[in-house]
Design an enzyme around this catalytic site. Structure first.
Site, PDB file in Angstrom:
ATOM      1  N   ASP A   9     -22.626  37.953 -39.181  1.00 30.13           N
ATOM      2  CA  ASP A   9     -23.100  38.400 -37.892  1.00 30.13           C
ATOM      3  C   ASP A   9     -21.903  38.975 -37.246  1.00 30.13           C
ATOM      4  O   ASP A   9     -20.802  38.957 -37.668  1.00 30.13           O
ATOM      5  CB  ASP A   9     -23.292  37.280 -36.866  1.00 30.13           C
ATOM      6  CG  ASP A   9     -23.770  37.817 -35.437  1.00 30.13           C
ATOM      7  OD1 ASP A   9     -24.724  38.630 -35.416  1.00 30.13           O
ATOM      8  OD2 ASP A   9     -23.517  37.392 -34.337  1.00 30.13           O
ATOM      9  N   SER A  10     -22.160  39.914 -36.094  1.00 30.72           N
ATOM     10  CA  SER A  10     -21.101  40.564 -35.527  1.00 30.72           C
ATOM     11  C   SER A  10     -20.057  39.718 -34.833  1.00 30.72           C
ATOM     12  O   SER A  10     -19.114  40.153 -34.480  1.00 30.72           O
ATOM     13  CB  SER A  10     -21.780  41.629 -34.342  1.00 30.72           C
ATOM     14  OG  SER A  10     -22.388  40.830 -33.700  1.00 30.72           O
ATOM     15  N   TYR A  40     -22.290  45.059 -31.731  1.00 29.81           N
ATOM     16  CA  TYR A  40     -22.977  46.301 -32.584  1.00 29.81           C
ATOM     17  C   TYR A  40     -24.026  46.913 -31.832  1.00 29.81           C
ATOM     18  O   TYR A  40     -24.233  47.944 -32.275  1.00 29.81           O
ATOM     19  CB  TYR A  40     -23.536  45.431 -33.992  1.00 29.81           C
ATOM     20  CG  TYR A  40     -22.480  45.238 -35.168  1.00 29.81           C
ATOM     21  CD1 TYR A  40     -21.169  45.187 -34.962  1.00 29.81           C
ATOM     22  CD2 TYR A  40     -22.921  44.899 -36.469  1.00 29.81           C
ATOM     23  CE1 TYR A  40     -20.373  44.804 -35.788  1.00 29.81           C
ATOM     24  CE2 TYR A  40     -22.009  44.530 -37.437  1.00 29.81           C
ATOM     25  CZ  TYR A  40     -20.627  44.730 -37.500  1.00 29.81           C
ATOM     26  OH  TYR A  40     -20.047  44.531 -38.356  1.00 29.81           O
ATOM     27  N   GLY A  41     -24.480  46.021 -31.088  1.00 28.90           N
ATOM     28  CA  GLY A  41     -25.610  46.742 -30.288  1.00 28.90           C
ATOM     29  C   GLY A  41     -25.227  48.129 -29.672  1.00 28.90           C
ATOM     30  O   GLY A  41     -26.078  48.951 -29.232  1.00 28.90           O
ATOM     31  N   CYS A  71     -28.185  38.401 -37.932  1.00 28.37           N
ATOM     32  CA  CYS A  71     -27.905  39.617 -36.964  1.00 28.37           C
ATOM     33  C   CYS A  71     -28.863  40.611 -37.018  1.00 28.37           C
ATOM     34  O   CYS A  71     -29.221  41.076 -38.060  1.00 28.37           O
ATOM     35  CB  CYS A  71     -26.278  40.347 -37.090  1.00 28.37           C
ATOM     36  SG  CYS A  71     -26.006  41.924 -36.165  1.00 28.37           S
ATOM     37  N   ASN A  72     -29.620  40.738 -36.013  1.00 22.92           N
ATOM     38  CA  ASN A  72     -30.784  41.827 -35.851  1.00 22.92           C
ATOM     39  C   ASN A  72     -30.312  42.974 -36.032  1.00 22.92           C
ATOM     40  O   ASN A  72     -30.863  43.919 -36.656  1.00 22.92           O
ATOM     41  CB  ASN A  72     -31.505  41.672 -34.678  1.00 22.92           C
ATOM     42  CG  ASN A  72     -32.267  40.030 -34.401  1.00 22.92           C
ATOM     43  OD1 ASN A  72     -33.378  39.970 -34.694  1.00 22.92           O
ATOM     44  ND2 ASN A  72     -31.441  39.029 -34.267  1.00 22.92           N
ATOM     45  N   THR A  73     -29.237  43.449 -35.273  1.00 17.91           N
ATOM     46  CA  THR A  73     -28.916  44.858 -35.223  1.00 17.91           C
ATOM     47  C   THR A  73     -28.600  45.274 -36.682  1.00 17.91           C
ATOM     48  O   THR A  73     -28.716  46.333 -37.109  1.00 17.91           O
ATOM     49  CB  THR A  73     -27.678  45.006 -34.283  1.00 17.91           C
ATOM     50  OG1 THR A  73     -28.096  44.253 -33.119  1.00 17.91           O
ATOM     51  CG2 THR A  73     -27.227  46.378 -34.023  1.00 17.91           C
ATOM     52  N   GLU A 150     -20.746  35.838 -26.387  1.00 16.23           N
ATOM     53  CA  GLU A 150     -19.524  35.961 -27.421  1.00 16.23           C
ATOM     54  C   GLU A 150     -18.334  35.170 -26.738  1.00 16.23           C
ATOM     55  O   GLU A 150     -17.469  34.796 -27.405  1.00 16.23           O
ATOM     56  CB  GLU A 150     -19.248  37.245 -27.787  1.00 16.23           C
ATOM     57  CG  GLU A 150     -18.394  37.517 -28.897  1.00 16.23           C
ATOM     58  CD  GLU A 150     -18.905  36.939 -29.979  1.00 16.23           C
ATOM     59  OE1 GLU A 150     -19.976  36.998 -30.535  1.00 16.23           O
ATOM     60  OE2 GLU A 150     -17.856  36.861 -31.019  1.00 16.23           O
ATOM     61  N   CYS A 182     -32.035  38.828 -30.757  1.00 17.54           N
ATOM     62  CA  CYS A 182     -30.533  39.160 -30.956  1.00 17.54           C
ATOM     63  C   CYS A 182     -30.124  37.599 -31.197  1.00 17.54           C
ATOM     64  O   CYS A 182     -30.398  36.776 -30.286  1.00 17.54           O
ATOM     65  CB  CYS A 182     -29.865  39.636 -29.874  1.00 17.54           C
ATOM     66  SG  CYS A 182     -28.162  39.560 -29.756  1.00 17.54           S
ATOM     67  N   THR A 183     -29.373  37.391 -32.318  1.00 15.48           N
ATOM     68  CA  THR A 183     -29.085  35.937 -32.585  1.00 15.48           C
ATOM     69  C   THR A 183     -28.218  35.196 -31.679  1.00 15.48           C
ATOM     70  O   THR A 183     -27.898  33.902 -31.512  1.00 15.48           O
ATOM     71  CB  THR A 183     -28.485  35.870 -34.263  1.00 15.48           C
ATOM     72  OG1 THR A 183     -27.361  36.716 -34.107  1.00 15.48           O
ATOM     73  CG2 THR A 183     -29.506  36.296 -35.181  1.00 15.48           C
ATOM     74  N   HIS A 184     -27.530  36.030 -30.890  1.00 16.05           N
ATOM     75  CA  HIS A 184     -26.553  35.521 -29.714  1.00 16.05           C
ATOM     76  C   HIS A 184     -27.431  34.492 -28.678  1.00 16.05           C
ATOM     77  O   HIS A 184     -27.056  33.646 -28.124  1.00 16.05           O
ATOM     78  CB  HIS A 184     -25.822  36.655 -28.959  1.00 16.05           C
ATOM     79  CG  HIS A 184     -24.690  37.094 -29.695  1.00 16.05           C
ATOM     80  ND1 HIS A 184     -24.821  37.789 -30.728  1.00 16.05           N
ATOM     81  CD2 HIS A 184     -23.147  36.962 -29.369  1.00 16.05           C
ATOM     82  CE1 HIS A 184     -23.379  37.883 -31.139  1.00 16.05           C
ATOM     83  NE2 HIS A 184     -22.377  37.584 -30.462  1.00 16.05           N
TER      84      HIS A 184
HETATM   85  N1  DGL Z   1     -26.101  39.119 -32.758  1.00  9.77           N
HETATM   86  C1  DGL Z   1     -26.505  40.455 -33.041  1.00  9.77           C
HETATM   87  C2  DGL Z   1     -27.989  40.884 -33.055  1.00  9.77           C
HETATM   88  O1  DGL Z   1     -28.606  39.828 -33.548  1.00  9.77           O
HETATM   89  C3  DGL Z   1     -25.688  41.670 -32.245  1.00  9.77           C
HETATM   90  C4  DGL Z   1     -24.940  41.342 -31.257  1.00  9.77           C
HETATM   91  C5  DGL Z   1     -23.895  42.701 -30.874  1.00  9.77           C
HETATM   92  O2  DGL Z   1     -22.933  42.511 -31.735  1.00  9.77           O
HETATM   93  O3  DGL Z   1     -24.425  43.433 -30.264  1.00  9.77           O
HETATM   94  O4  DGL Z   1     -28.382  41.835 -32.881  1.00  9.77           O
END
Ligand code: DGL
Length: 269
Positions: A9-10, A40-41, A71-73, A150, A182-184
Site C-alpha cells: 500500500d502507499s 498516491y491519491g 491500495c485502490n489507487t 496515515e 480507499c484502504t485507509h
Molecule cells: N490506501 C490507498 C488507496 O486505497 C491510497 C492512499 C493514498 O496514498 O492516497 O487508494
C-alpha cells in the site's frame, strides 16, 4: 519454509486488509508501505504505476507466493501492468469490492469514498457498471482523511469531523451502500459504524472482506503455520510502526520494522 505473501500500500491503509487476512492466513508476510511518496491519491497515474511496480519488484526479491495490492489507487493505475510484469499472482482490490457492493445494494444507488485519483479515474464506476449497468454511483474524494489516518488519526475527533464532512457532501444522494474505496478508510470503521449503525439502511463495504475470498482462492494453504511479519516503510519507520502497533494485533508474532530506501529502487524517484 512457506513462501511469504506480499502486501503493498502507499502507507498504513493496507493494514485494514492485512488485519483481516491475519485472522485466517498463516504464512509469513512482507508488507511494504511507500510512506515517503504517499498520498498516491494526489500523484499522477504514471507516478502511481512506477512507484507500485518498484515496490512490487522489492517484494519479488522475497519470492512471494502472491502479492496483494491493498491500495485502490495502485490497483487502478498499476494492477494490469503488474500482472503482465510478475510471474506471481497479483491480487487487486476493486473488482472484488464492486461485485460485493452490487450484491449488497437493493436500490443500486451506491456511494463511493476514495482518493482523488481513484475518483477521477472513473474505475469504480466502470467496474460497478460492468457488474450491473443499472447502478447509479456518486463519488466523493477523501484526501484529507487519508493523510490524517496515515498520521494515526483513525479513532479520534479529527477523523470523525472529516468523515462527517464527507457524508454531508453526499447526503442528498439516496444511497443504500457505501464503499470505503480507499484502504485507509476502514481503519476508521468504528467511526463509520457510528454514522451507520445496524438498521440504518446503509451497508458499509470494506473491500478487505471480498479480498479475503480472493486471497483464499489464489494463495495455496501453507504447510505449517508461520505468522512472522516483516514491515518495510520508505518514510518514517517509527511513525509507521506506531500505527501498526495500535491497529494490528501483533502479539505472539515475530515482527520487524525496517527502512526501505527509495533511492535504491530502480526507475523514477
Ligand atoms: N490506501 C490507498 C488507496 O486505497 C491510497 C492512499 C493514498 O496514498 O492516497 O487508494
Amino acid at each position: 519454509m512457506n513462501r511469504p505473501i506480499g502486501f503493498f500500500d502507499s502507507g498504513v491503509g493496507g493494514f485494514s486488509v492485512l488485519r483481516r487476512a491475519m485472522e485466517t492466513m498463516h504464512r509469513p508476510v512482507t508488507y511494504i508501505g511507500d510512506t515517503k511518496r504517499m498520498p498516491y491519491g494526489l500523484r499522477t497515474p504514471q507516478e502511481v504505476e512506477t512507484f507500485t511496480l518498484q515496490c512490487l519488484h522489492e517484494l519479488e526479491k522475497q519470492n512471494p507466493v502472491a502479492a496483494v495490492i491493498a491500495c485502490n489507487t495502485a490497483t487502478v493505475f498499476a494492477l494490469q501492468r503488474a500482472r503482465e510484469t510478475f510471474s506471481f499472482p497479483v491480487i487487486g482490490v476493486i473488482d472484488p469490492a464492486c461485485r460485493y457492493a452490487v450484491r449488497a445494494s437493493r436500490t443500486k444507488k451506491i456511494a463511493l469514498l476514495a482518493t482523488r485519483a481513484t475518483v477521477l479515474s472513473g474505475s469504480y464506476q466502470k467496474a460497478l457498471e460492468a457488474v450491473d449497468p443499472s447502478v447509479e454511483v456518486l463519488s466523493c474524494e477523501t484526501s484529507d482523511l487519508v493523510v490524517a489516518i496515515e498520521h494515526g488519526h483513525f479513532d479520534d475527533d479529527t477523523a470523525e469531523k472529516l468523515i462527517s464532512r464527507y457524508l454531508d457532501q453526499i447526503a442528498s444522494f439516496p444511497y443504500d451502500t457505501l464503499i470505503l474505496g480507499c484502504t485507509h478508510l476502514p481503519l476508521a470503521l468504528p467511526i463509520f459504524r457510528k454514522f451507520f449503525p445496524a438498521g440504518s439502511g446503509v451497508t458499509l463495504v470494506d473491500p478487505a472482506e471480498p479480498m479475503l475470498d480472493e486471497i483464499a482462492r489464489i494463495v495455496p494453504k501453507a504447510s505449517t503455520e508461520e505468522g512472522s511479519i516483516e514491515f518495510l516503510a520508505t518514510g518514517d519507520v517509527a511513525a509507521f510502526q506506531q500505527v501498526a502497533e495500535r491497529f494490528l494485533d501483533l502479539s505472539g508474532r515475530q515482527v520487524n520494522f525496517k527502512q526501505l530506501n527509495v533511492e535504491s529502487m530502480g526507475g523514477m524517484k
